[in-house]
Design an enzyme around this catalytic site. Structure first.
Site, mmCIF file in Angstrom:
data_model
loop_
_atom_site.group_PDB
_atom_site.id
_atom_site.type_symbol
_atom_site.label_atom_id
_atom_site.label_comp_id
_atom_site.label_asym_id
_atom_site.label_seq_id
_atom_site.Cartn_x
_atom_site.Cartn_y
_atom_site.Cartn_z
ATOM 1 N N ALA A 64 -5.285 -12.686 -12.948
ATOM 2 C CA ALA A 64 -6.369 -12.764 -11.608
ATOM 3 C C ALA A 64 -6.651 -11.702 -11.203
ATOM 4 C CB ALA A 64 -5.368 -13.752 -10.639
ATOM 5 N N GLY B 169 -2.550 -14.927 -14.687
ATOM 6 C CA GLY B 169 -3.475 -16.089 -14.760
ATOM 7 C C GLY B 169 -4.193 -16.112 -16.176
ATOM 8 N N GLU C 133 -2.044 -17.965 -18.208
ATOM 9 C CA GLU C 133 -2.040 -19.532 -17.585
ATOM 10 C C GLU C 133 -3.175 -20.032 -17.952
ATOM 11 O OE1 GLU C 133 -1.274 -17.693 -13.465
ATOM 12 O OE2 GLU C 133 0.504 -19.211 -13.461
ATOM 13 N N GLU D 50 3.717 -11.186 -12.694
ATOM 14 C CA GLU D 50 3.375 -11.405 -11.444
ATOM 15 C C GLU D 50 4.398 -11.041 -10.354
ATOM 16 O OE1 GLU D 50 2.810 -13.779 -13.579
ATOM 17 O OE2 GLU D 50 0.831 -14.877 -13.132
HETATM 18 N N1 3HC Z 1 -7.023 -7.303 -11.217
HETATM 19 C C1 3HC Z 1 -7.855 -6.299 -10.714
HETATM 20 N N2 3HC Z 1 -8.226 -4.990 -11.357
HETATM 21 C C2 3HC Z 1 -7.280 -4.838 -12.452
HETATM 22 C C3 3HC Z 1 -6.363 -5.724 -12.897
HETATM 23 C C4 3HC Z 1 -6.210 -6.987 -12.224
HETATM 24 N N3 3HC Z 1 -5.533 -7.971 -12.716
HETATM 25 N N4 3HC Z 1 -5.995 -5.257 -14.141
HETATM 26 C C5 3HC Z 1 -6.090 -4.097 -14.259
HETATM 27 N N5 3HC Z 1 -7.135 -3.954 -13.206
HETATM 28 C C6 3HC Z 1 -8.053 -2.572 -13.281
HETATM 29 C C7 3HC Z 1 -7.187 -1.367 -12.756
HETATM 30 O O1 3HC Z 1 -7.143 -1.369 -11.426
HETATM 31 C C8 3HC Z 1 -8.111 -0.042 -13.441
HETATM 32 O O2 3HC Z 1 -9.162 -0.015 -12.452
HETATM 33 P P1 3HC Z 1 -9.622 1.620 -11.970
HETATM 34 O O3 3HC Z 1 -10.035 1.798 -13.576
HETATM 35 O O4 3HC Z 1 -10.483 1.332 -11.325
HETATM 36 O O5 3HC Z 1 -8.200 2.327 -11.721
HETATM 37 C C9 3HC Z 1 -8.617 -1.144 -14.748
HETATM 38 O O6 3HC Z 1 -8.623 -2.190 -14.534
HETATM 39 C C10 3HC Z 1 -7.872 -0.506 -15.919
HETATM 40 O O7 3HC Z 1 -6.534 -0.780 -15.822
HETATM 41 P P2 3HC Z 1 -5.356 0.027 -16.382
HETATM 42 O O8 3HC Z 1 -5.734 1.792 -15.712
HETATM 43 O O9 3HC Z 1 -4.139 -0.209 -15.750
HETATM 44 O O10 3HC Z 1 -5.531 0.005 -17.738
HETATM 45 P P3 3HC Z 1 -4.363 -0.063 -18.911
HETATM 46 O O11 3HC Z 1 -5.259 0.089 -20.234
HETATM 47 O O12 3HC Z 1 -3.592 1.217 -18.990
HETATM 48 O O13 3HC Z 1 -3.480 -1.267 -18.686
HETATM 49 C C11 3HC Z 1 -3.362 -3.562 -18.475
HETATM 50 C C12 3HC Z 1 -4.293 -2.585 -18.847
HETATM 51 C C13 3HC Z 1 -2.070 -3.762 -19.043
HETATM 52 C C14 3HC Z 1 -4.126 -5.005 -18.388
HETATM 53 C C15 3HC Z 1 -2.985 -3.296 -16.935
HETATM 54 O O14 3HC Z 1 -4.066 -2.940 -16.196
HETATM 55 C C16 3HC Z 1 -2.251 -4.295 -16.301
HETATM 56 O O15 3HC Z 1 -1.043 -4.572 -16.200
HETATM 57 N N6 3HC Z 1 -3.021 -5.221 -15.324
HETATM 58 C C17 3HC Z 1 -2.363 -6.062 -14.298
HETATM 59 C C18 3HC Z 1 -1.780 -7.136 -15.044
HETATM 60 C C19 3HC Z 1 -1.366 -8.402 -14.221
HETATM 61 O O16 3HC Z 1 -0.465 -7.923 -13.223
HETATM 62 N N7 3HC Z 1 -1.733 -9.415 -14.134
HETATM 63 C C20 3HC Z 1 -1.338 -10.587 -13.281
HETATM 64 C C21 3HC Z 1 -2.442 -10.732 -11.996
HETATM 65 S S1 3HC Z 1 -1.842 -11.597 -10.867
HETATM 66 C C22 3HC Z 1 -2.213 -13.369 -11.479
HETATM 67 O O17 3HC Z 1 -2.632 -13.091 -12.551
HETATM 68 C C23 3HC Z 1 -1.632 -14.203 -10.672
HETATM 69 C C24 3HC Z 1 -2.013 -15.714 -11.453
HETATM 70 O O18 3HC Z 1 -0.464 -16.138 -11.384
HETATM 71 C C25 3HC Z 1 -2.464 -16.670 -10.402
#
Ligand code: 3HC
Ligand code: NAI
Length: 712
Positions: free
Chosen positions: A67, A113, A116, A136
């Site tokens: 998400a 997500g 998911e 998460e």
């Molecule tokens: N939402 C919004 N922005 C995100 C994002 C997300 N899920 N994931 C990454 N980004 C953004 C970062 O903020 C960053 O932005 P910036 O360049 O402006 O600073 C850009 O994308 C690149 O991210 P990274 O610098 O972290 O890039 P990496 O290549 O090092 O890592 C990644 C990639 C492994 C995908 C890492 O970004 C990550 O772990 N992201 C979060 C994943 C996550 O937690 N997903 C779950 C979200 S909650 C969810 O899905 C709820 C659901 O159950 C309903």
């Protein structure tokens, strides 16, 4: 080929398979419009007579990273959250009801997500390098789009519990063995996914994850696994709520039908997403990424590639730093004064790797490969070819200056010259090198091969290129780089002095060592201040105090407790001598409270005329956290940290400050700055004028502001 385009998501039909491509750079997050466009594309594909099956794939380097984390900020009430989650669940059930085989083709990451969505597809194929996960909990929430209900149905409760509570992704091959992924594709992912999808269509197969029961049939052992993991989390999750909520949701998957379990997940998600814990962790997610943005060092500042390094000093820190480089695949020279010092350092390094191997976290071959990247030396031979030198000799200005004069003479003129000093003036060290523009502080945290923080200390003359290179290098080393200014103790240790001052004073005033440590572990720290000092060495702090005394300085204003000095004089340096703030049985790290320390504290209290009293745990937390926030405010207004979030990132990654509290500045915001200010004033009355509110704290409290603007 039919092409249908819808902005963030595009569709076309290839060889009778509809290919739906998500194209929302950089990580294909499920931001506004993306889930809707996926649903519409799937519906269209189901109605399209030219397609027999559907493949969902990500453009760029990844499938879907989850998400859009920014969206959670918009959820203000429980009702909003329930409504939103219900809509997502309905959407995914509809996807799962697609009338043609729907295959997720995964490369890069399928996280949160993203996984998911993939699990709501009928099948999942992946390249071997991909990973899937439910991270998460790292955001203080639980999977909120059916993850806790579908994942156990695919892989069984044990792995689902592991993935949803530790948040670590698993590799595609493990996911394949576990049943999350149906096939590993060698070679081109799309081609493999098309073949797989056509075969399912030809066989007339579609499999809805929510109908699967086999892996969750043994309810009793599943529920027992939930109980067992709760017991583990009570020790390891220290005050965090989300991991427990994830277990509750998985238990609901085992004990209820899919719809009832989903309703439970939706409710638990709502509780989590509105919590301070989640706000704190989302704040850190963005703060850790923002830390690399330096106002006067633009993103396109050239960074020097680091392919060869040298470390001077093979002691505790130098050894760990050399390991960090070797682990990142960078060959490193490790220099010390003589063979004996080198042998000692290398033996520690080897022991560390052997311990990793014995825990099954590294193969013996990988250990040998990594060790081979570290070349011990007692001379400067080879320094003419390195991109960077990190100095980690004893904390002594004359020695550091001498060392920088030498390395300035033997390295290429554009090499980066970094010092790991904890407290000394980077500008003075830089001047001795003859090349101050190339000099910078690289302050690692012990153990340097493990701790994530790299405090990057910019000197007066440090070139922007050297800062940009340091930030890039931090990433390469698997660290989070935070750029700070050159003041005594920089950000981390400058503030730590206030944390420790309060711990010592509370001890004299009547709290015990174990009460203070337990209050802080209850707050979420992995170890309290005294336990931490027993690990780091009471002698280390003593040396710093001696150095300060000789310079006529103190680290934190206010009464200077002599209790730690008395322990030093007794030879109680901590774990290494079998006694410090605690006692240790031979060969054990179990902390045994020692009445002798309380007796020393009582004596020193009497010497200072302090009347001892019973101190509530809340006061321990309030005093220590207020001291940290007040000094943090000074650091900020004096410009030694660029933003409050940087201080939070430093504390969480350098000193184990609990992530679910968001860092010392975020915590202050969540307490409320008027309350923090009131405490400072109250302590001033109670303890003395050394408690002075930082002007920035006063200003923000009076304006109704926060350290973080609207993030808190
Ligand atoms: N939402 C919004 N922005 C995100 C994002 C997300 N899920 N994931 C990454 N980004 C953004 C970062 O903020 C960053 O932005 P910036 O360049 O402006 O600073 C850009 O994308 C690149 O991210 P990274 O610098 O972290 O890039 P990496 O290549 O090092 O890592 C990644 C990639 C492994 C995908 C890492 O970004 C990550 O772990 N992201 C979060 C994943 C996550 O937690 N997903 C779950 C979200 S909650 C969810 O899905 C709820 C659901 O159950 C309903
Ligand atoms: P240490 O005492 O374990 O190691 C210092 C090493 O430097 C020894 O092996 C010594 O032989 C070597 N050395 C001394 N003079 C040298 C020279 N001229 N050339 C080459 N090698 C030389 O010390 P430690 O703890 O590793 O500290 C090193 C630096 O790191 C200090 O500046 C310290 O303040 C800093 N630091 C220490 C932390 C810690 O937790 N120990 C944390 C962060 C920084």
């Amino acid at each position: 080929m039919t092409a249908v385009s819808a902005g963030l998501v595009r569709s076309d039909v290839r060889d009778r398979v509809a290919v739906i491509t998500i194209d929302n750079p950089p990580v294909n997050a499920l931001g506004a419009g993306v889930p809707e466009a996926i649903s519409e594309s799937v519906e269209r594909a189901c109605d399209d007579p030219s397609a027999d099956a559907i493949v969902l794939i990500g453009a760029g380097t990844t499938f879907i990273a989850g998400a859009d984390i920014n969206v959670f900020r918009q959820l203000k009430t429980r009702e909003q959250s329930l409504e939103r989650s219900q809509a997502v669940h309905t959407r995914l059930k509809k996807l799962e009801d697609a009338s043609k085989p729907l295959v997720a083709a995964i490369h890069g990451h399928a996280l949160g997500g993203g996984l998911e969505f993939a699990m709501a597809c009928h099948y999942r194929v992946a390249v071997a390098s991909a990973n899937v996960g439910q991270p998460e909990v790292h955001l203080g929430i639980i999977p909120g789009a059916g993850g806790t209900q579908r994942l156990p149905r695919l892989c069984g409760p044990s792995l689902a519990l592991e993935m949803c509570t530790d948040g670590k992704p698993v590799g595609a091959c493990r996911a394949h063995e576990a049943g999350i992924v149906d096939a590993i594709v060698d070679g081109d992912l799309l081609a493999g996914a098309l073949t797989f999808a056509k075969a399912r269509a030809a066989a007339g197969e579609r499999r809805r994850t929510r109908d699967l029961q086999d892996r969750i049939a043994d309810r009793e052992s599943g529920v027992a696994a939930c109980r067992a993991i709760r017991a583990t989390l009570a020790r390891t999750a220290r005050g965090a709520r989300a991991p427990f909520a994830a277990v509750d949701a998985i238990e609901a998957c085992l004990t209820m039908d899919f719809d009832a379990g989903s309703r439970r997940e939706i409710e638990l998600f709502a509780d989590c997403v509105l919590s301070i814990e989640s706000k704190a962790m989302r704040h850190l997610f963005f703060a850790e990424r923002e830390a690399s943005r330096i106002p006067d060092v633009p993103k396109d500042t050239p960074a020097r590639p680091i392919t060869r390094a040298a470390v001077v000093g093979a002691g505790t820190m130098g050894g760990g730093i050399a390991m960090a480089y070797a682990n990142a695949g960078i060959p490193v020279l490790l220099k010390d004064v003589d063979q004996q010092a080198l042998d000692r350092g290398l033996a520690v390094i080897r022991r560390n790797y052997e311990s990793t191997v014995s825990k099954g976290r590294m193969t013996p071959e990988a250990m040998n490969r990594t060790l081979a990247r570290i070349t011990p030396t007692t001379s400067y031979e080879g320094f003419a070819d390195v991109d960077i030198v990190v100095e980690a000799v004893f904390e002594n200005m004359d020695l550091k200056k001498g060392t920088f004069a030498e390395i300035g003479a033997v390295t290429p003129s554009d090499a980066i010259l970094a010092s790991n000093t904890s407290t000394l003036d980077i500008d003075e060290i830089a001047a001795a090198s003859g090349r101050p523009a190339q000099v910078i502080g690289h302050h690692f945290f012990s153990p340097a091969n493990v701790m994530k923080l790299l405090e990057i200390v910019r000197g007066r003359d440090t070139r922007p290129e050297v800062i940009a290179s340091s930030l890039k290098l931090a990433k390469q080393l698997g660290k989070i780089g935070v750029v700070v200014g050159n003041c005594f103790g920089f950000v981390a240790n400058r503030m730590l002095a206030y944390y420790m001052r309060e711990a010592y004073l509370l001890l004299e005033e009547g709290a015990s060592v174990s009460q203070i440590d337990t209050a802080l572990t209850g707050f979420g720290y992995p170890v309290g201040p005294f336990g931490m000092q027993d690990i780091a060495g009471i002698d280390v702090g003593w040396r710093i105090r001696q150095h300060l005394k000789s310079a006529g300085k103190t680290r934190a204003e206010g009464p200077q407790s002599v209790v730690p000095d008395r322990l030093y004089e007794m030879g109680r340096y901590g774990q290494k001598t079998g006694a410090g703030w605690y006692r240790y049985e031979s060969g054990s790290r179990t902390r045994i409270p020692d009445p002798l320390v309380d007796a020393v504290a009582a004596e020193e209290a009497a010497n200072r005329g302090v009347t001892r009293r019973t101190i509530p745990d809340e006061e321990i937390i309030a005093r220590i956290m207020t001291a940290l926030a007040n000094e943090g405010a000074r650091v900020l207004e004096e410009g030694f940290a660029i933003r409050a979030g940087d201080i939070d990132v430093v504390y969480v990654n350098g000193f184990g400050y609990p992530r679910h509290r968001g860092g010392p500045m975020f915590y202050a915001d969540s307490v409320g700055l008027p309350e923090v200010l009131a405490r400072v004033k109250e302590y001033r009355q109670q303890f003395g004028d050394y408690w002075q509110p930082a002007p920035l704290l006063e200003k923000l409290a009076s304006e109704g502001g926060t350290f973080h603007g609207d993030a808190a």
